[in-house]
Enzyme design. Structure first.
Site: not given
Ligand code: GUN
Length: 290
Positions: A52, A96, A119
């Site tokens: 990211k 996350q 998200d």
């Molecule tokens: N963990 C697995 N997929 C995701 C996601 O799309 N966003 C976040 N924040 N954590 C994750």
């Protein structure tokens, strides 16, 4: 089988976001910005968080990273979110997942300002999604729609089976597909579904997101079905440098002698998530400038 590799799909999205960002900045706006919060040191999460950051750097987005120890206090994470929610130089916030035990995931997610929730996990965004209002769409389902569009897979009037009902993938995926415009007939399966094969055997599209390898194989689907494999499972493999290999939720090799169109793992859905996050972050920046 027909391999639906997603590298060019993701690159296309990144190019589109890069162009729109250039235009946005040329209009006198600050570059979009993303704050990423990582609690603990789960290896997969660390990889995702790094990707990211790299995507932000590539696009010229501002990027703020916050790391907490595994045993961080929930209150400290909430206090950081209070600050990020208020800060004018933060457009998007992402915590996350998964979070360590001892931290209430829902409480954390519900603390993120919905207007910065890139998200799309907050109840407000999920609710808006369900009723078809403008919202941040969770990145993985949004990426899957992009894959279907790119490969000209129509959903209208088609039977789509979603295997898995997670808040991150299964539920928002089903909600999107049943919407006006996408017009699919959607079935959502879970571990208690008595006969999974009976549900999938006449499906036009199967989206498998269980987190378990070999959830389905070619015997579960029609010869010309489309299979979207969301799984990213680490299988111990001493012959690999990293000590593991990645595999999806579908038994990929079993589709070899079929006409099934299937996304590979790696090289499939996983490539989309970060580019969709960048799209949502740009969207957040645009909305906040109003
Ligand atoms: N963990 C697995 N997929 C995701 C996601 O799309 N966003 C976040 N924040 N954590 C994750």
């Amino acid at each position: 089988m027909i391999r639906l590799g997603c590298k060019s799909v993701a690159e296309n999205v990144m190019e589109k976001v890069a162009k729109e960002t250039e235009l946005f900045i040329s209009e006198g706006n600050r570059a979009p910005s993303l704050a990423v919060v990582l609690v603990g040191s789960d290896p997969a999460s660390m990889t995702y968080v790094r990707k990211k950051k790299e995507a932000c750097e590539k696009l010229g987005f501002l990027h703020f990273q916050y790391n907490f120890d595994e045993d961080a206090a929930e209150g400290d994470v909430l206090a950081l979110l209070d600050e990020l929610n208020e800060r004018d130089d933060v457009d998007g916030i992402l915590v996350q997942l998964p979070l360590p035990e001892g931290i209430n995931e829902r409480k954390i997610i519900e603390h993120i300002n919905p207007e910065k929730d890139v998200d799309g996990f907050s109840p407000i965004n999920i609710g808006r999604l369900l009723i078809g209002e403008d919202c941040f769409v969770p990145c993985t389902p949004k990426g899957i729609l992009e894959i279907l569009r790119y490969f000209s897979v129509d959903t209208a009037g088609k039977k789509v089976v979603v295997i898995g009902r997670s808040n991150i993938v299964g539920k928002p995926m089903a909600a999107l597909l049943m919407q006006k415009g996408l017009d699919a007939t959607v079935t959502v399966c879970n571990t208690k579904t008595p006969d999974l094969r009976k549900e999938t055997e006449d499906a036009d599209i199967v989206i498998v997101a269980t987190g378990h390898p070999d959830t389905i194989d070619s015997s579960y689907v029609k010869n010309d079905a489309v299979v979207i494999d969301v799984g990213v499972n680490r299988i111990a493999d001493a012959s690999r440098e990293k000590g593991f290999r990645l595999t999806g939720d579908a038994d990929y090799a079993s589709f070899e002698n079929t006409d099934v169109k299937i996304t590979p793992v790696p090289g499939g859905v996983g490539l989309m998530t970060v580019s969709m996050l960048m799209m949502n972050t740009l969207e957040a920046a645009k909305r906040r400038r109003g």
